[in-house]
Enzyme design. Structure first.
Site, PDB file in Angstrom:
ATOM      1  N   HIS A 377       0.796  -1.233   0.000  1.00  0.00           N
ATOM      2  CA  HIS A 377       0.000   0.000   0.000  1.00  0.00           C
ATOM      3  C   HIS A 377       0.821   1.272   0.000  1.00  0.00           C
ATOM      4  CE1 HIS A 377      -3.971  -1.856   0.845  1.00  0.00           C
ATOM      5  NE2 HIS A 377      -3.239  -2.770   1.451  1.00  0.00           N
ATOM      6  N   LYS A 569      -8.141  14.228   4.074  1.00  0.00           N
ATOM      7  CA  LYS A 569      -7.257  13.056   4.098  1.00  0.00           C
ATOM      8  C   LYS A 569      -6.244  13.278   5.195  1.00  0.00           C
ATOM      9  CE  LYS A 569      -6.257  14.044  -0.280  1.00  0.00           C
ATOM     10  NZ  LYS A 569      -6.295  12.825  -1.071  1.00  0.00           N
ATOM     11  N   ARG A 570      -5.481  12.205   5.539  1.00  0.00           N
ATOM     12  CA  ARG A 570      -4.423  12.405   6.516  1.00  0.00           C
ATOM     13  C   ARG A 570      -3.522  13.559   6.070  1.00  0.00           C
ATOM     14  NH1 ARG A 570      -3.972   8.555  10.898  1.00  0.00           N
ATOM     15  NH2 ARG A 570      -2.002   9.554  11.350  1.00  0.00           N
ATOM     16  N   LYS A 575       1.015  14.566   0.375  1.00  0.00           N
ATOM     17  CA  LYS A 575      -0.350  14.855  -0.078  1.00  0.00           C
ATOM     18  C   LYS A 575      -0.535  16.341  -0.397  1.00  0.00           C
ATOM     19  CE  LYS A 575      -2.212  10.996   2.681  1.00  0.00           C
ATOM     20  NZ  LYS A 575      -2.922  10.098   1.745  1.00  0.00           N
ATOM     21  N   THR A 677      -8.420   6.623  -2.006  1.00  0.00           N
ATOM     22  CA  THR A 677      -9.789   6.101  -2.111  1.00  0.00           C
ATOM     23  C   THR A 677     -10.780   7.229  -1.875  1.00  0.00           C
ATOM     24  OG1 THR A 677      -9.469   5.358   0.165  1.00  0.00           O
ATOM     25  CG2 THR A 677      -9.387   3.677  -1.556  1.00  0.00           C
ATOM     26  N   LYS A 681     -14.538   8.400  -3.503  1.00  0.00           N
ATOM     27  CA  LYS A 681     -15.730   8.757  -2.725  1.00  0.00           C
ATOM     28  C   LYS A 681     -16.281  10.116  -3.154  1.00  0.00           C
ATOM     29  CE  LYS A 681     -13.690   6.026   0.947  1.00  0.00           C
ATOM     30  NZ  LYS A 681     -12.758   6.088   2.082  1.00  0.00           N
TER      31      LYS A 681
HETATM   32  C1  26W Z   1       4.836   7.571   6.115  1.00  0.00           C
HETATM   33  C2  26W Z   1       3.529   7.650   5.488  1.00  0.00           C
HETATM   34  C3  26W Z   1       2.709   6.435   5.509  1.00  0.00           C
HETATM   35  C4  26W Z   1       2.899   5.419   6.422  1.00  0.00           C
HETATM   36  C5  26W Z   1       2.101   4.333   6.444  1.00  0.00           C
HETATM   37  C6  26W Z   1       1.689   6.317   4.621  1.00  0.00           C
HETATM   38  C7  26W Z   1       0.904   5.236   4.641  1.00  0.00           C
HETATM   39  C8  26W Z   1       1.107   4.201   5.553  1.00  0.00           C
HETATM   40  C9  26W Z   1       0.260   2.971   5.631  1.00  0.00           C
HETATM   41  C10 26W Z   1       1.093   1.863   6.188  1.00  0.00           C
HETATM   42  C11 26W Z   1      -0.269   2.485   4.344  1.00  0.00           C
HETATM   43  C12 26W Z   1      -1.512   3.175   3.871  1.00  0.00           C
HETATM   44  O1  26W Z   1      -2.419   3.531   4.595  1.00  0.00           O
HETATM   45  N1  26W Z   1      -1.548   3.308   2.563  1.00  0.00           N
HETATM   46  C13 26W Z   1      -2.687   3.840   1.864  1.00  0.00           C
HETATM   47  O2  26W Z   1      -3.449   2.721   1.446  1.00  0.00           O
HETATM   48  C14 26W Z   1      -4.613   3.106   0.750  1.00  0.00           C
HETATM   49  C15 26W Z   1      -5.389   1.850   0.463  1.00  0.00           C
HETATM   50  O3  26W Z   1      -4.703   1.054  -0.458  1.00  0.00           O
HETATM   51  C16 26W Z   1      -4.250   3.871  -0.489  1.00  0.00           C
HETATM   52  O4  26W Z   1      -5.429   4.292  -1.117  1.00  0.00           O
HETATM   53  C17 26W Z   1      -3.397   5.081  -0.147  1.00  0.00           C
HETATM   54  O5  26W Z   1      -2.949   5.704  -1.316  1.00  0.00           O
HETATM   55  C18 26W Z   1      -2.207   4.646   0.692  1.00  0.00           C
HETATM   56  O6  26W Z   1      -1.476   5.761   1.167  1.00  0.00           O
END
Ligand code: 26W
Length: 835
Positions: A377, A569-570, A575, A677, A681
């Site tokens: 992801h 979003k976060r 982003k 995602t 939405k």
């Molecule tokens: C350091 C930033 C970070 C760390 C952890 C970003 C994301 C994460 C998570 C472990 C992974 C995550 O949430 N990824 C998100 O997964 C979604 C579902 O597949 C995607 O739509 C997002 O683009 C992706 O950031």
């Protein structure tokens, strides 16, 4: 609230027969069941019932109907010995259950009518529900959408995860800053879960391993741990839409073992023993806000192992119970690893098969390898999990041995395939040697899985060409793409009932909720002026709802006639919420410099949480609020521009935002957002997208047509080239007068009560490093926003584009995604259960 009915008086209508009342679907049965549950479950008379009592009674009324279907479905799956998907995820960001379950049961209207008869305030009851925030963002919400779709497309499934006592923190805004409050979602009880106190598994930690000879003389390994905890199962049924299929969400809570042995751990040390008990129960206490570097968190590694071990022990129990032998385990189950958080499952299944069930290595490896599939992801290097070998040795000594053995055999394969290429061997090893030895969890997942996938076309290609390139060269057949999807039940029908009603009326029935490609039927109506007017009315009504909410919760008055421009979003630098901000300040400055400058009235709305330890993200929140404070109070611009920060972005609050957005901001640096995602939405609810060619934006644009999408910015390829050619943001700052004056304005202290230093960490970082190339995309973004403004002035054309966006979103249903997983990755078939 007045009392329509107390148990002492006569029921308003004759009660239906008992058996039909308990689970009947008529308005009458629902009403009676609600009254019964209020009395017999909550132990309350109507006239003293609190909103929570009323909510609980409503929830139990719905739950009874879920349980009836669940038991029937479980029996049917058992009878047909159905192949089952196990979705292993450290996060499930479920959102409120009540409205969704009413919808999926098909009793939304009957329940409302029953509520009216009982003089209940339904919206108050709904608002009482605490959402289970057992996830951070995209990854956790995806898992929840997939549970909904697994049930709806009728695939036997179990979701396995952790029952965190505290989910993602609640965000409050104080003086413009984010303040975290703990999420006490369980404090009033959780009516949707069923504790299975007897279903518990031991999980060991620490200690050492010993070799011994078993009764056949074979050399075996025993793990002598120094801590043991129990995982207790808590089950939540997840019903599909308009079907009788129900998936099981089984979350594990940690407890100290019943026979908690004071002697064994702490001879004579009572307080020490109590401490060990508390430590055992700490394991499932709190969700990690994981959008921060994955380094060095012992508790998190323990959490991952804890839920993986319980889940695999449960799968083995189920299989032994029905089949009696583990030989066919991989035919019965396929286990999807949602990112690397559950990747320890590869080593744990090997341990269970080899050490606990006496299986030989080769057979155990064959089963393990055929059981797991892995979804990646994120490509961000700081988010790729590694754990120090030292920590592994301390917590999971047996797993480290197993990983070494898996690695030894794997690297032999690499050496034979790529003779003499020792650099490749070093790159591919499960253990990285640079900067202290660490276990690479993504490598473990790829080696242990028979399928690996990314979550959008672009992302899957980048996985193959960047972070897992060597693995792709070794096993190209293992790599897949499954573009993410979201559930239209929650994100259209529940969030936006007015839009759902209009679609259903126009399409003739609600088939679109099961087959989202039916939305294509809306296309011809894009040219129908009367339909467009109804479409606009639906959007405006949602904007009014949101405006009311923002006034109450964010203390900002916004004009529902203005363009609602939303980024939710976060908070993360990749982003690029700060790119959005630079545009806002540019508009502000233009109006200040030239009061006749024409700008369409816009309301900029932000929402999102920052990881508590991510300073830059928190500073971005402060800057959003600071810019809002100035703009919203400046009479020269506040008729045109407004800025609002929605506190505590959550599933529930997302449901308020998506229907009300006109413009969806999807402006990450190309190549960084795996899929996104939220982009889906928003678009499903008729927002147009301004976005880069990143993640699933690429495919959204393809589907809705480039003429209905506001594209700007560098491509992932251009980003790579520009970075390798040497990127100098300072030169861009110097070379673009408007950009320079915007950044200088922020640095002037205008947005910080004269303090020129407050936002310097942010602006200096942009001008000097700018790792996410905000400045490189600034001009293209601002120009693209001008095109958005022009398009907004032609309402008919805008509405037309909005309708076409929705009509062409069929691909982004999570049902489609689940069908692709089922066919190409899981090889599992639907087992329809009638409702
Ligand atoms: C350091 C930033 C970070 C760390 C952890 C970003 C994301 C994460 C998570 C472990 C992974 C995550 O949430 N990824 C998100 O997964 C979604 C579902 O597949 C995607 O739509 C997002 O683009 C992706 O950031």
């Amino acid at each position: 609230m007045t009392t329509a009915q107390t148990p002492q008086s006569e029921p308003p209508v004759p009660a239906a027969p008992r058996e039909r009342t308990r689970t009947g679907m008529s308005q009458e049965a629902l009403k009676q069941a609600f009254i019964d549950n209020l009395f017999y479950v909550q132990g309350r008379f109507r006239d003293v019932a609190t909103p929570n009592d009323l909510y609980m009674a409503a929830a139990y009324t719905v739950r009874d109907r879920l349980l009836e279907r669940w038991l029937k479905c479980a029996q049917s799956y058992k009878d047909s010995a159905a192949r089952t998907v196990c979705y292993l995820s450290a996060e499930f960001l479920l959102g409120p259950h009540l409205a969704n379950n009413l919808l999926n049961l098909g009793i939304t209207e009957a329940a409302h009518a029953a509520g009216v008869e009982l003089e209940l305030d339904f919206s108050e009851i709904m608002a009482t529900e605490e959402e289970p925030g057992l996830g951070n963002g995209g990854l956790g919400r995806l898992a929840a959408c997939y549970m909904d779709s697994l049930s709806t497309v009728q695939i036997p499934a179990i979701g396995y995860g952790i029952r965190y006592e505290f989910g993602i923190f609640d965000q409050e805004i104080e003086n413009g800053w984010q303040v975290e409050k703990s999420d006490t979602w369980l404090k009033n009880g959780n009516p949707w879960e069923i504790p299975r106190y007897k279903l518990r598994f031991p999980v060991k930690f620490g200690g050492h391993t010993e070799q011994y000879h078993d009764e056949h003389g074979a050399l075996r390994v025993r793990w002598a741990a120094d801590l043991e905890v129990n995982g207790v199962a808590y089950d939540t049924p997840i019903l599909g839409y308009g079907v009788g299929n129900v998936s099981l969400l089984r979350l594990w809570k940690s407890e100290a073992p019943e026979s908690f042995d004071f002697q064994a751990f702490n001879v004579g040390d009572y307080y020490g023993a109590v401490h060990a008990k508390i430590e055992a129960e700490t394991l499932s206490k709190v969700l990690y806000p994981n959008d921060e570097p994955a380094a060095g968190k012992e508790l998190r590694l323990k959490q991952q192992y804890f839920f993986v071990s319980c889940s695999l022990q449960d799968m083995i129990r189920l299989h032994l119970h029905t089949v009696g032998s583990l030989d066919s385990f991989a035919e019965k189950f396929v286990a999807q690893l949602n990112d690397t958080h559950p990747a320890l499952a590869v080593a744990e299944l090997m341990r269970l098969l080899v050490d606990e069930h006496g299986m030989g290595w080769d057979q155990a490896w064959d089963i393990t390898h055929r059981t797991f599939c892995y979804t990646n992801h994120t490509l961000l290097p700081e988010a790729l999990e590694t754990w120090s070998v030292r920590l592994f040795e301390k917590i999971l000594p047996r797993h480290l041995e197993l990983i070494y053995e898996i690695n030894r055999r794997f690297l032999d394969e690499v050496r034979i395939r790529f003779l003499g290429d020792e650099d490749r061997v070093t790159r591919m090893s499960l253990i990285s040697e640079d900067g202290g030895r660490r276990v690479r969890m993504a490598h473990l997942a790829v080696v242990g899985a028979r399928a690996v996938n990314g979550v959008a076309e672009l992302h899957s290609n980048l996985v193959k060409t960047t972070i897992l390139k060597d693995f792709y060269e070794l096993w190209p057949e293992r790599f897949h793409n499954v573009t993410n999807g979201v559930t239209p039940r929650r994100f259209i029908a529940v969030s936006n009932p007015r839009l759902a009603k209009l679609i259903t009326e126009t399409c003739g029935d609600d088939r679109w909720l099961r087959d989202l490609s039916c939305l294509r039927q809306l296309e011809p109506y894009a040219d129908d002026a009367e339909f467009r007017a109804r479409w606009r009315a639906v959007k405006t009504a949602a904007k009014r709802d949101l405006a009311r909410w923002l006034e109450q919760h964010a203390w900002v008055k916004v004009d529902p006639q203005s363009l609602f421009d939303v980024q939710a979003k976060r908070l993360h630098e990749y982003k690029r919420q700060h790119l959005n901000l630079l545009h806002i300040v540019s508009l502000y400055q233009r109006i200040k410099q030239d009061p006749n400058h024409s700008v369409v009235p816009r309301t900029f709305i932000f929402g999102g949480k920052a990881a508590p330890g991510y300073y830059m993200a928190k500073l971005m929140i402060k800057l959003i609020n600071a810019v809002g404070e100035v703009i919203n109070h400046d009479p020269q611009v506040n008729g045109t521009l407004r800025v609002a920060f929605m506190p505590n972005f959550s599933v529930q609050n997302g449901q308020r935002l998506y229907p009300a957005a006109d413009l969806s901001e999807q402006i990450s640096l190309a190549g960084k957002e795996a899929s996104g995602t939220g982009n889906m939405k928003f678009s499903m609810n008729g927002a147009l997208t301004i976005g880069t060619l990143d993640g699933a934006n690429v495919e959204i644009r393809e589907e809705v047509g480039p003429e209905n999408f506001f594209l700007f910015g560098m491509t992932a390829d251009e980003v790579r080239q520009r970075q390798s050619a040497g990127y100098h943001p300072w030169e861009i700052y110097q070379g673009d007068a408007e950009l320079k004056s915007v950044i200088d304005l922020i640095n002037s202290g205008l947005f910080s009560h004269g303090d020129p230093t407050l936002f310097r960490p942010l602006t200096d970082h942009l001008v000097n490093q700018d790792p996410f190339m905000v400045l490189a995309d600034y001009r293209a973004y601002v120009d693209c926003q001008a095109r958005v403004g022009t398009a907004w002035t032609d309402q008919h054309q805008w509405d037309r584009m909005s309708i076409l966006n929705v009509a062409r979103m069929g691909k982004f249903s999570s049902d489609r995604a689940i069908r692709e997983y089922a066919e190409h990755i899981w090889q599992v078939e639907a087992k329809p259960v009638a409702c």
